[in-house]
Write a protein that holds these residues in place. Structure first.
Motif, PDB file in Angstrom:
ATOM      1  N   PRO A 158      -6.362  -1.956   2.588  1.00 61.08           N
ATOM      2  CA  PRO A 158      -7.834  -2.009   2.682  1.00 61.08           C
ATOM      3  C   PRO A 158      -8.406  -3.368   2.270  1.00 61.08           C
ATOM      4  CG  PRO A 158      -7.146   0.063   1.709  1.00 61.08           C
ATOM      5  CD  PRO A 158      -5.922  -0.786   1.807  1.00 61.08           C
ATOM      6  N   LEU A 159      -7.827  -3.996   1.249  1.00 55.88           N
ATOM      7  CA  LEU A 159      -8.288  -5.325   0.844  1.00 55.88           C
ATOM      8  C   LEU A 159      -7.975  -6.351   1.926  1.00 55.88           C
ATOM      9  CD1 LEU A 159      -7.227  -5.400  -2.925  1.00 55.88           C
ATOM     10  CD2 LEU A 159      -9.432  -4.794  -1.948  1.00 55.88           C
ATOM     11  N   SER A 204      -7.412  -1.758  10.704  1.00 56.18           N
ATOM     12  CA  SER A 204      -8.223  -0.555  10.473  1.00 56.18           C
ATOM     13  C   SER A 204      -7.705   0.614  11.290  1.00 56.18           C
ATOM     14  CB  SER A 204      -9.692  -0.833  10.834  1.00 56.18           C
ATOM     15  OG  SER A 204     -10.232  -1.849  10.025  1.00 56.18           O
ATOM     16  N   ARG A 228      -2.845  -7.100  -3.287  1.00 60.32           N
ATOM     17  CA  ARG A 228      -3.658  -7.012  -2.068  1.00 60.32           C
ATOM     18  C   ARG A 228      -3.136  -5.898  -1.171  1.00 60.32           C
ATOM     19  NH1 ARG A 228      -4.516 -12.390   1.165  1.00 60.32           N
ATOM     20  NH2 ARG A 228      -5.474 -12.906  -0.852  1.00 60.32           N
ATOM     21  N   THR A 229      -3.758  -4.744  -1.281  1.00 62.97           N
ATOM     22  CA  THR A 229      -3.374  -3.607  -0.459  1.00 62.97           C
ATOM     23  C   THR A 229      -3.988  -3.723   0.935  1.00 62.97           C
ATOM     24  OG1 THR A 229      -5.244  -2.353  -1.323  1.00 62.97           O
ATOM     25  CG2 THR A 229      -3.114  -2.099  -2.454  1.00 62.97           C
ATOM     26  N   SER A 282      -7.100  -9.337  -5.912  1.00 57.81           N
ATOM     27  CA  SER A 282      -6.563  -9.423  -4.555  1.00 57.81           C
ATOM     28  C   SER A 282      -5.579 -10.575  -4.466  1.00 57.81           C
ATOM     29  CB  SER A 282      -7.712  -9.614  -3.544  1.00 57.81           C
ATOM     30  OG  SER A 282      -7.209  -9.761  -2.236  1.00 57.81           O
ATOM     31  N   TYR A 309     -10.546  -6.085   4.606  1.00 52.93           N
ATOM     32  CA  TYR A 309     -11.820  -6.695   4.180  1.00 52.93           C
ATOM     33  C   TYR A 309     -11.769  -8.213   4.291  1.00 52.93           C
ATOM     34  CZ  TYR A 309     -15.726  -7.964   1.166  1.00 52.93           C
ATOM     35  OH  TYR A 309     -16.873  -8.518   0.671  1.00 52.93           O
ATOM     36  N   THR A 337      -9.514  -0.767  -7.008  1.00 48.67           N
ATOM     37  CA  THR A 337      -8.393  -1.703  -6.935  1.00 48.67           C
ATOM     38  C   THR A 337      -8.878  -3.140  -6.999  1.00 48.67           C
ATOM     39  OG1 THR A 337      -7.167  -0.112  -5.571  1.00 48.67           O
ATOM     40  CG2 THR A 337      -6.403  -2.392  -5.556  1.00 48.67           C
ATOM     41  N   LEU A 338      -9.927  -3.464  -6.222  1.00 47.83           N
ATOM     42  CA  LEU A 338     -10.438  -4.830  -6.216  1.00 47.83           C
ATOM     43  C   LEU A 338     -10.973  -5.236  -7.580  1.00 47.83           C
ATOM     44  CD1 LEU A 338     -11.103  -7.342  -4.543  1.00 47.83           C
ATOM     45  CD2 LEU A 338     -13.309  -6.305  -3.989  1.00 47.83           C
ATOM     46  N   GLU A 352      -7.832   3.526  -1.084  1.00 48.21           N
ATOM     47  CA  GLU A 352      -8.604   3.029  -2.220  1.00 48.21           C
ATOM     48  C   GLU A 352      -8.930   1.530  -2.082  1.00 48.21           C
ATOM     49  OE1 GLU A 352     -10.386   3.641  -4.619  1.00 48.21           O
ATOM     50  OE2 GLU A 352     -10.353   1.665  -5.473  1.00 48.21           O
ATOM     51  N   PHE A 353     -10.181   1.178  -2.431  1.00 45.17           N
ATOM     52  CA  PHE A 353     -10.622  -0.209  -2.286  1.00 45.17           C
ATOM     53  C   PHE A 353     -11.350  -0.719  -3.540  1.00 45.17           C
ATOM     54  CE2 PHE A 353     -13.940  -3.263  -1.172  1.00 45.17           C
ATOM     55  CZ  PHE A 353     -13.203  -4.240  -0.530  1.00 45.17           C
ATOM     56  N   SER A 384       0.826  -1.212   0.000  1.00 45.82           N
ATOM     57  CA  SER A 384       0.000   0.000   0.000  1.00 45.82           C
ATOM     58  C   SER A 384       0.856   1.257   0.000  1.00 45.82           C
ATOM     59  CB  SER A 384      -0.935   0.001   1.218  1.00 45.82           C
ATOM     60  OG  SER A 384      -1.944  -0.962   1.083  1.00 45.82           O
TER      61      SER A 384
END
Length: 276
Positions: free
Chosen positions: A220-221, A238, A217-218, A211, A224, A205-206, A201-202, A53
């Motif tokens: 935020p991913l 988070s 896979r950053t 992912s 999740y 990117t997804l 950003e999510f 990320s």
């Protein structure tokens, strides 16, 4: 304006609005498993996601500067037919759902996309790669820099640039020694905001990059995915994103526009930079 000059109901609504933003963050901090916090955020997958990320967000912020500065200059310093439409299109990612942006990128640079098919024939595949992550982040972050810089350019006006041109400075010299120094704080602020937007950003990117651990896979991913298997890890990661966001907002607020005393010096024509 002091608080005493406002009706109390206005202050009360403002407090409710502030609590609406702050309370979820407090609730998040209260749910963190503090004894396991360090192991949770230093797992192999978490470290890989965090480093990816940071690397992609920094690259995306750099690309936003390279592309966004000329775009802001053109929008603020030129006039052409359809300029309002162009500005609206540039700022569109601000209001566009990120998933839609990811689909648009996929149908442009995907293997069967508008440009992707030609790139694939040349042996270049962008979708579902780290490059796709950077492009997704740049797509959603670019308007933050353009909007910030264009507003600063319009506020600064053109009188100093006109004086520089009168003294014999060329276009490149005026841009390098007058225009950019005048809006440097806004440029820094816009870059920081672009980095923050890229880091969070999510959706795009997804959709465009997928992912793949260590590749696309950053963080935020990772949050999740961890939410499905290890909620404590998701909460801890988070909190890391929240801390980074708070730091970024703090940096952006510390940057202030230059005052008149910060106006760069303009040398006369007989002492000007030969580069134009």
């Amino acid at each position: 304006m002091s608080g005493a000059s406002l009706p109390r109901w206005v202050v009360a609504i403002a407090v409710v609005g502030g609590l609406f933003v702050v309370l979820p963050l407090v609730a998040l901090a209260l749910r963190v498993d503090w004894p396991r916090f360090v192991p949770l955020v230093t797992s192999d997958s978490a470290q890989a996601a965090l480093l990816l990320s940071l690397r992609t967000s920094l690259t995306a912020a750099f690309l936003c500067v390279v592309v966004g500065v000329p775009m802001a200059l053109v929008l603020a310093r030129t006039s052409f037919r359809g300029q309002r439409l162009v500005r609206s299109l540039v700022l569109l990612p601000l209001v566009l759902p990120p998933v839609v942006g990811g689909i648009a990128l996929l149908y442009t640079f995907g293997r069967r996309g508008l440009l992707g098919s030609s790139l694939h024939a040349l042996g270049i595949d962008i979708a579902f790669s780290t490059t796709a992550v950077v492009m997704s982040q740049s797509f959603v972050a670019l308007p933050f820099l353009v909007l910030s810089l264009e507003g600063a350019l319009r506020s600064a006006g053109t009188r100093y640039e006109a004086v520089g041109a009168t003294l014999g400075a060329g276009r490149w010299t005026v841009l390098r020694r007058i225009t950019l120094p005048l809006v440097l704080p806004s440029l820094v602020s816009g870059t920081v905001l672009s980095f923050a937007r890229a880091l969070g950003e999510f959706g795009a990117t997804l959709t465009f990059a997928g992912s793949l651990e260590g590749t696309t896979r950053t963080l935020p991913l990772e949050v999740y995915l961890q939410r499905e298997t290890d909620p404590d890890a998701a909460v801890a990661l988070s909190l890391i994103l929240v801390a980074v966001a708070i730091a970024v907002v703090g940096v952006a607020h510390r940057v202030r526009p230059l005052g008149g005393s910060a106006m760069p010096s303009i040398r006369p024509a007989n002492d000007r930079d030969p580069v134009r």
